[in-house]
Scaffold this motif. Structure first.
Motif, mmCIF file in Angstrom:
data_model
loop_
_atom_site.group_PDB
_atom_site.id
_atom_site.type_symbol
_atom_site.label_atom_id
_atom_site.label_comp_id
_atom_site.label_asym_id
_atom_site.label_seq_id
_atom_site.Cartn_x
_atom_site.Cartn_y
_atom_site.Cartn_z
ATOM 1 N N ASN A 94 0.879 -1.178 0.000
ATOM 2 C CA ASN A 94 0.000 0.000 0.000
ATOM 3 C C ASN A 94 0.917 1.229 0.000
ATOM 4 O O ASN A 94 1.697 1.406 0.926
ATOM 5 C CB ASN A 94 -0.875 -0.055 1.251
ATOM 6 C CG ASN A 94 -1.707 1.207 1.450
ATOM 7 O OD1 ASN A 94 -1.469 2.236 0.811
ATOM 8 N ND2 ASN A 94 -2.670 1.119 2.364
ATOM 9 N N SER A 110 0.874 5.185 0.029
ATOM 10 C CA SER A 110 0.025 6.380 0.209
ATOM 11 C C SER A 110 0.955 7.581 0.378
ATOM 12 O O SER A 110 2.029 7.452 0.939
ATOM 13 C CB SER A 110 -0.898 6.213 1.415
ATOM 14 O OG SER A 110 -0.138 6.055 2.586
ATOM 15 N N GLU A 147 -3.084 7.586 -3.203
ATOM 16 C CA GLU A 147 -2.869 6.223 -2.696
ATOM 17 C C GLU A 147 -2.935 5.232 -3.844
ATOM 18 O O GLU A 147 -3.696 5.423 -4.793
ATOM 19 C CB GLU A 147 -3.982 5.933 -1.688
ATOM 20 C CG GLU A 147 -3.921 4.572 -1.068
ATOM 21 C CD GLU A 147 -5.227 4.260 -0.322
ATOM 22 O OE1 GLU A 147 -5.752 5.152 0.366
ATOM 23 O OE2 GLU A 147 -5.688 3.124 -0.458
ATOM 24 N N PHE A 201 -1.568 -5.488 6.688
ATOM 25 C CA PHE A 201 -0.432 -4.585 6.510
ATOM 26 C C PHE A 201 0.384 -4.430 7.783
ATOM 27 O O PHE A 201 -0.164 -4.368 8.877
ATOM 28 C CB PHE A 201 -0.920 -3.206 6.063
ATOM 29 C CG PHE A 201 -1.380 -3.192 4.634
ATOM 30 C CD1 PHE A 201 -0.442 -3.208 3.610
ATOM 31 C CD2 PHE A 201 -2.726 -3.195 4.322
ATOM 32 C CE1 PHE A 201 -0.854 -3.210 2.282
ATOM 33 C CE2 PHE A 201 -3.149 -3.201 2.992
ATOM 34 C CZ PHE A 201 -2.205 -3.217 1.975
HETATM 35 C C1 LIG Z 1 -3.316 2.271 2.586
HETATM 36 O O1 LIG Z 1 -2.717 2.970 3.654
HETATM 37 C C2 LIG Z 1 -3.410 4.145 4.093
HETATM 38 C C3 LIG Z 1 -2.565 4.830 5.152
HETATM 39 O O2 LIG Z 1 -2.229 3.933 6.188
HETATM 40 C C4 LIG Z 1 -4.795 3.773 4.574
HETATM 41 O O3 LIG Z 1 -5.497 4.911 4.940
HETATM 42 C C5 LIG Z 1 -5.542 3.025 3.464
HETATM 43 O O4 LIG Z 1 -6.781 2.579 3.913
HETATM 44 C C6 LIG Z 1 -4.744 1.854 2.967
HETATM 45 N N1 LIG Z 1 -5.393 1.252 1.800
HETATM 46 C C7 LIG Z 1 -5.684 -0.030 1.725
HETATM 47 C C8 LIG Z 1 -6.337 -0.503 0.476
HETATM 48 O O5 LIG Z 1 -5.462 -0.784 2.632
#
Ligand SMILES: *[C@@H]1O[C@H](CO)[C@@H](O)[C@H](O)[C@H]1NC(C)=O
Ligand SMILES: *[C@@H]1O[C@H](CO)[C@@H](O)[C@H](O)[C@H]1NC(C)=O
Ligand SMILES: *[C@@H]1O[C@H](CO)[C@@H](O)[C@H](O)[C@H]1NC(C)=O
Length: 297
Positions: free
Chosen positions: A236, A238, A253, A284
């Protein structure tokens, strides 16, 4: 400690009587009396020895097996005697005597050593307890050892006094070879090593973020996979930016299965902060943070 049953003894005496009548005793005067020949003592187990010998020319009425160091003696009507209820790893000395009623002939003492009676742990199983721990359990061998020794890979063994153990401080998603041995004094019996794999964990952050091809509105980013044995599903990425000229802010993102991505829709001369987090099946982990600045117009 019986070499012979009473029923067989009776049968033997009857047969001997019949044979003696048939031959009329004439053959007996030619055969020579003497001690048992070629005496050997073989280990059968940790608690038994099998003593056997060849008969002298003239068959005696019976044989007598004697332990030269204690009171044990046993009659035998065959040319072997199984001696049991002995101690493991112990040497015994026996003579065997041909008994002709009026006269006896003994063999010289012959030694035999019982086997060690230990054994390897049985049915070793390894199950994952967590991302950093494995449980190892097994059944004891027939004779309980002084203790067991558990080793991970080629590391030195750990002494264990029960039949299960939890190995801790391991890496997630990693396969380990585990061996368990029974320890008896100087003797060790090792079970066939068993493989076990720790559970999934969320990954640590990716490593070494590098920017490349920085323009006025985009940048290209590469990084290295985190240091983990676990399978990485994706990343991920962002980002957030702040213009260095004006009071403007923004963010974006994206997800990537590879270790690279583009960051786009950026204004010129903006500071861009990027967070890259890797995911295993459990989700994650913490991100790696890096930053750079877009080109000026
Ligand atoms: C990716 O990381 C961001 C920041 O931590 C978070 O807000 C977002 O939901 C994440 N996206 C996914 C698809 O997990
Ligand atoms: C003991 O030795 C005799 C003679 O060699 C053999 O016939 C017998 O099977 C042996 N017994 C065992 C238990 O080894
Ligand atoms: C920004 O990117 C350039 C390469 O395009 C690199 O040399 C520089 O070290 C980067 N700055 C930071 C803070 O990572």
């Amino acid at each position: 400690m019986l070499c012979w049953s009473r029923v067989l003894l009776l049968l033997y005496v009857l047969l001997l009587a019949a044979a003696t009548e048939d031959s009329g005793g004439a053959a007996m005067s030619h055969a020579e009396e003497g001690p048992p020949l070629n005496v050997i003592v073989e280990a059968v187990s940790g608690t038994a020895l099998n003593m056997s010998w060849d008969p002298p020319d003239e068959e005696p009425q019976y044989y007598e097996v004697t332990d030269v160091r204690d009171s044990f003696n046993e009659l035998a009507y065959t040319t072997y005697c199984l001696i049991d209820e002995l101690q493991p790893c112990t040497t015994y000395f026996y003579t065997v005597t041909s008994d002709y009623g009026s006269i006896q002939y003994s063999s010289p003492p012959t030694s035999g050593t019982t086997l060690a009676s230990g054994g390897a742990p049985q049915d070793v199983t390894v199950t994952a307890v967590s991302e950093s721990a494995l449980r190892v359990s097994w059944d004891p061998p027939s004779e309980d050892p002084d203790y067991y020794s558990i080793a991970v890979g080629t590391a030195p063994g750990v002494p264990v006094y029960t039949t299960s153990y939890i190995l801790e401080g391991l890496e997630p998603c990693t396969e380990y070879e585990i061996s368990v041995a029974s320890e008896y004094g100087n003797d060790e019996y090792m079970a066939t090593p068993v493989m076990g794999k720790t559970l999934d964990s969320v990954p640590p952050p990716p490593l070494n973020c590098d920017f490349d091809r920085i323009t006025t509105n985009s940048m290209y980013l590469t990084w290295s996979a985190p240091d983990t044995g676990c399978y990485i599903r994706n990343y991920n990425i962002s980002w957030s930016w702040s213009s260095l000229w004006e009071d403007e802010h923004g963010s974006g993102e994206t997800l990537s299965t590879g270790t690279h991505t583009s960051v786009w829709d950026l204004p010129a001369y903006a500071i861009v902060t990027v967070n890259i987090a890797a995911a295993t099946d459990l989700g994650f982990g913490p991100p790696l943070t890096c930053w750079n600045v877009t080109q000026q117009d």
